[in-house]
Design a protein around this motif. Structure first.
Motif, mmCIF file in Angstrom:
data_model
loop_
_atom_site.group_PDB
_atom_site.id
_atom_site.type_symbol
_atom_site.label_atom_id
_atom_site.label_comp_id
_atom_site.label_asym_id
_atom_site.label_seq_id
_atom_site.Cartn_x
_atom_site.Cartn_y
_atom_site.Cartn_z
ATOM 1 N N LEU A 13 0.561 -1.305 0.425
ATOM 2 C CA LEU A 13 0.304 0.003 -0.273
ATOM 3 C C LEU A 13 0.980 1.568 -0.180
ATOM 4 O O LEU A 13 1.845 1.427 1.178
ATOM 5 C CB LEU A 13 -1.281 0.176 1.116
ATOM 6 C CG LEU A 13 -1.828 -1.104 1.567
ATOM 7 C CD1 LEU A 13 -2.489 -1.021 2.578
ATOM 8 C CD2 LEU A 13 -3.138 -1.489 0.275
ATOM 9 N N GLN A 14 0.421 2.392 -0.743
ATOM 10 C CA GLN A 14 1.343 3.492 -0.395
ATOM 11 C C GLN A 14 0.219 4.811 -1.586
ATOM 12 O O GLN A 14 -0.545 4.238 -1.755
ATOM 13 C CB GLN A 14 2.134 3.628 -2.123
ATOM 14 C CG GLN A 14 3.904 2.779 -1.720
ATOM 15 C CD GLN A 14 4.563 3.225 -2.192
ATOM 16 O OE1 GLN A 14 4.875 2.960 -3.259
ATOM 17 N NE2 GLN A 14 5.585 3.764 -1.993
ATOM 18 N N ALA B 36 -2.484 6.652 -5.602
ATOM 19 C CA ALA B 36 -2.167 4.954 -4.959
ATOM 20 C C ALA B 36 -1.406 4.087 -5.443
ATOM 21 O O ALA B 36 -1.784 4.144 -6.624
ATOM 22 C CB ALA B 36 -3.401 4.828 -4.389
ATOM 23 N N TYR C 179 -4.687 6.057 6.305
ATOM 24 C CA TYR C 179 -3.507 5.416 6.350
ATOM 25 C C TYR C 179 -3.145 6.569 4.748
ATOM 26 O O TYR C 179 -4.154 7.603 4.663
ATOM 27 C CB TYR C 179 -3.849 4.542 5.438
ATOM 28 C CG TYR C 179 -2.329 4.156 4.198
ATOM 29 C CD1 TYR C 179 -1.729 4.660 2.982
ATOM 30 C CD2 TYR C 179 -2.152 3.606 5.237
ATOM 31 C CE1 TYR C 179 -0.181 3.594 2.685
ATOM 32 C CE2 TYR C 179 -0.534 2.319 5.273
ATOM 33 C CZ TYR C 179 0.063 3.023 3.345
ATOM 34 O OH TYR C 179 1.419 2.453 3.258
ATOM 35 N N GLY D 176 -1.704 -0.159 -4.805
ATOM 36 C CA GLY D 176 -2.098 -1.967 -3.460
ATOM 37 C C GLY D 176 -3.633 -0.986 -3.896
ATOM 38 O O GLY D 176 -3.851 -2.070 -2.810
ATOM 39 N N PHE D 177 -4.199 -0.252 -3.897
ATOM 40 C CA PHE D 177 -5.495 -0.352 -4.055
ATOM 41 C C PHE D 177 -6.279 0.777 -4.716
ATOM 42 O O PHE D 177 -5.550 1.364 -5.087
ATOM 43 C CB PHE D 177 -5.682 -0.049 -2.186
ATOM 44 C CG PHE D 177 -5.705 1.323 -1.635
ATOM 45 C CD1 PHE D 177 -4.212 1.681 -1.760
ATOM 46 C CD2 PHE D 177 -6.414 2.548 -1.871
ATOM 47 C CE1 PHE D 177 -4.164 3.250 -0.734
ATOM 48 C CE2 PHE D 177 -5.574 3.337 -1.467
ATOM 49 C CZ PHE D 177 -4.151 4.079 -1.039
#
Length: 125
Positions: free
Chosen positions: A2-3, A24, A114, A26-27
């Motif tokens: 995730l970033q 983004a 996040y 990872g999602f």
């Protein structure tokens, strides 16, 4: 992995414009409410703008209404913040963050789980 990665900050003169972006990996950003926050030296982090998931509503801090605009580009998995008529008081590190708060997007930072690392915006002549 995730970033969230912010880019597009910089130095601009008063009255100028900048358009930082939040990317983004990872999602999928569109599944989340996304907020933009800023923190100036010696001050608390404050909510600037947010956009709800899946084409939902937007919200802005009173100090930026009419000058800032938040938008999504789902093809690029990014959220951008168009900032116009910038003032020296806008100088801060700008962060993006994601939320799944049940009631939509919010300018309250504790509803975000996040965060990116931030991008510096400096408004100065």
């Amino acid at each position: 992995q995730l970033q969230l990665v912010e880019s597009g900050g910089g130095l601009v003169q008063p009255g100028g414009s900048l358009r930082p972006s939040c990317a983004a990996s990872g999602f999928t950003l569109d599944n989340y409410h996304i907020g933009w926050f800023r923190q100036a030296p010696g001050k608390e982090r404050e909510g600037v703008s947010c956009i709800a998931n899946r084409g939902g509503s937007t919200d802005y801090a009173d100090s930026v209404k009419g000058r800032f605009a938040i938008s999504r580009d789902n093809a690029k998995n990014t959220v951008s913040l168009q900032m116009n008529s910038l003032k020296p008081a806008a100088t801060a590190v700008y962060y993006c963050a994601r939320s799944r708060w049940l009631y939509g997007c919010s300018l309250a930072s504790h509803r975000y789980d996040y965060w990116g690392q931030g991008t510096q915006v400096t408004v100065s002549s």
